[in-house]
Design a protein around this motif. Structure first.
Motif, mmCIF file in Angstrom:
data_model
loop_
_atom_site.group_PDB
_atom_site.id
_atom_site.type_symbol
_atom_site.label_atom_id
_atom_site.label_comp_id
_atom_site.label_asym_id
_atom_site.label_seq_id
_atom_site.Cartn_x
_atom_site.Cartn_y
_atom_site.Cartn_z
ATOM 1 N N SER A 41 0.829 -1.206 0.000
ATOM 2 C CA SER A 41 0.000 0.000 0.000
ATOM 3 C C SER A 41 0.863 1.255 0.000
ATOM 4 C CB SER A 41 -0.916 0.022 1.229
ATOM 5 O OG SER A 41 -1.864 -1.005 1.160
ATOM 6 N N ASP A 79 -5.550 -3.178 9.532
ATOM 7 C CA ASP A 79 -5.695 -1.722 9.575
ATOM 8 C C ASP A 79 -4.346 -1.100 9.226
ATOM 9 O OD1 ASP A 79 -8.352 -1.803 10.520
ATOM 10 O OD2 ASP A 79 -7.661 -1.988 12.586
ATOM 11 N N ARG A 81 -2.453 2.661 8.615
ATOM 12 C CA ARG A 81 -2.584 4.101 8.822
ATOM 13 C C ARG A 81 -1.359 4.818 8.268
ATOM 14 N NH1 ARG A 81 -4.126 1.301 12.915
ATOM 15 N NH2 ARG A 81 -2.151 1.440 14.016
ATOM 16 N N LYS A 95 -5.995 12.766 -1.152
ATOM 17 C CA LYS A 95 -7.077 11.895 -0.656
ATOM 18 C C LYS A 95 -7.669 11.072 -1.790
ATOM 19 C CE LYS A 95 -8.636 14.929 3.068
ATOM 20 N NZ LYS A 95 -9.730 15.804 3.533
ATOM 21 N N PHE A 98 -5.246 8.395 -2.648
ATOM 22 C CA PHE A 98 -5.277 7.396 -1.580
ATOM 23 C C PHE A 98 -6.366 6.357 -1.833
ATOM 24 C CE2 PHE A 98 -7.378 6.189 2.400
ATOM 25 C CZ PHE A 98 -6.355 5.485 3.010
ATOM 26 N N LEU A 99 -7.504 6.780 -2.348
ATOM 27 C CA LEU A 99 -8.620 5.864 -2.613
ATOM 28 C C LEU A 99 -8.322 4.873 -3.737
ATOM 29 C CD1 LEU A 99 -11.588 8.389 -2.305
ATOM 30 C CD2 LEU A 99 -10.794 6.727 -0.588
ATOM 31 N N ASN A 118 -8.769 -1.935 6.245
ATOM 32 C CA ASN A 118 -9.103 -0.551 6.583
ATOM 33 C C ASN A 118 -7.840 0.277 6.410
ATOM 34 O OD1 ASN A 118 -11.775 -1.199 7.570
ATOM 35 N ND2 ASN A 118 -10.747 -2.089 9.336
ATOM 36 N N GLU A 119 -7.879 1.222 5.495
ATOM 37 C CA GLU A 119 -6.745 2.106 5.308
ATOM 38 C C GLU A 119 -7.206 3.530 5.599
ATOM 39 O OE1 GLU A 119 -3.700 0.305 2.217
ATOM 40 O OE2 GLU A 119 -5.589 0.822 1.235
ATOM 41 N N SER A 120 -6.360 4.269 6.299
ATOM 42 C CA SER A 120 -6.692 5.661 6.608
ATOM 43 C C SER A 120 -5.453 6.512 6.419
ATOM 44 C CB SER A 120 -7.233 5.772 8.034
ATOM 45 O OG SER A 120 -6.359 5.159 8.954
ATOM 46 N N VAL A 121 -5.692 7.774 6.052
ATOM 47 C CA VAL A 121 -4.598 8.712 5.845
ATOM 48 C C VAL A 121 -4.818 9.920 6.736
ATOM 49 C CG1 VAL A 121 -5.711 9.836 3.847
ATOM 50 C CG2 VAL A 121 -3.227 9.947 4.111
ATOM 51 N N PHE A 122 -3.744 10.339 7.386
ATOM 52 C CA PHE A 122 -3.759 11.513 8.254
ATOM 53 C C PHE A 122 -2.674 12.467 7.760
ATOM 54 C CE2 PHE A 122 -5.201 7.891 10.685
ATOM 55 C CZ PHE A 122 -6.388 8.351 11.220
#
Length: 125
Positions: A41, A79, A81, A95, A98-99, A118-122
């Motif tokens: 990823s 998960d 991050r 963003k 990222f998708l 579950n992937e998230s970006v901060f």
């Protein structure tokens, strides 16, 4: 690639030093699956950002995984991050990029559909 068993631990042979594959020493095969999904990823995210010439600094990628409580205890969830520094004016584009990670990552594409990713970006700052 080759696996050898020199003791009670299996080793993945690598030119830069063998990887120990064991629950007690080194990495378990399950940990390698979760780490592979997170690493792939990361590579994909960076490649997509580079293609769009979006400036960034990848600060940290962290991941956790859960195993199903019932034998044979397959991975049920991973998960991932991302903590990344992107100029404010480019964050919306980042963003959207990222998708696109799941459809461009061969490791994620290889996971069983029952594994919830579950992937998230901060964004830093």
């Amino acid at each position: 690639m080759e696996l050898i068993q020199s003791s009670e631990t299996i080793e993945l042979v690598h030119e830069n030093g063998n990887w120990l594959l064991s629950r007690q020493e080194g990495f378990s095969p399950v940990q390698l699956i979760a780490a592979s999904a997170a690493a792939c990823s990361s590579y994909v995210f960076e490649e997509l950002l580079n293609r769009q010439r979006i400036p960034y600094q990848l600060i940290k990628v962290s991941f956790e995984y859960m195993e199903n409580p019932f034998y044979p205890n397959p991975i049920s969830k991973i998960d991932v991050r991302f903590l990344i520094n992107v100029p404010k004016k480019n964050q919306e584009a980042a963003k959207q990029i990222f998708l696109q990670i799941p459809q461009n990552c061969p490791v994620i594409q290889s996971l069983h559909p029952r594994i919830k990713l579950n992937e998230s970006v901060f964004f830093a700052e």
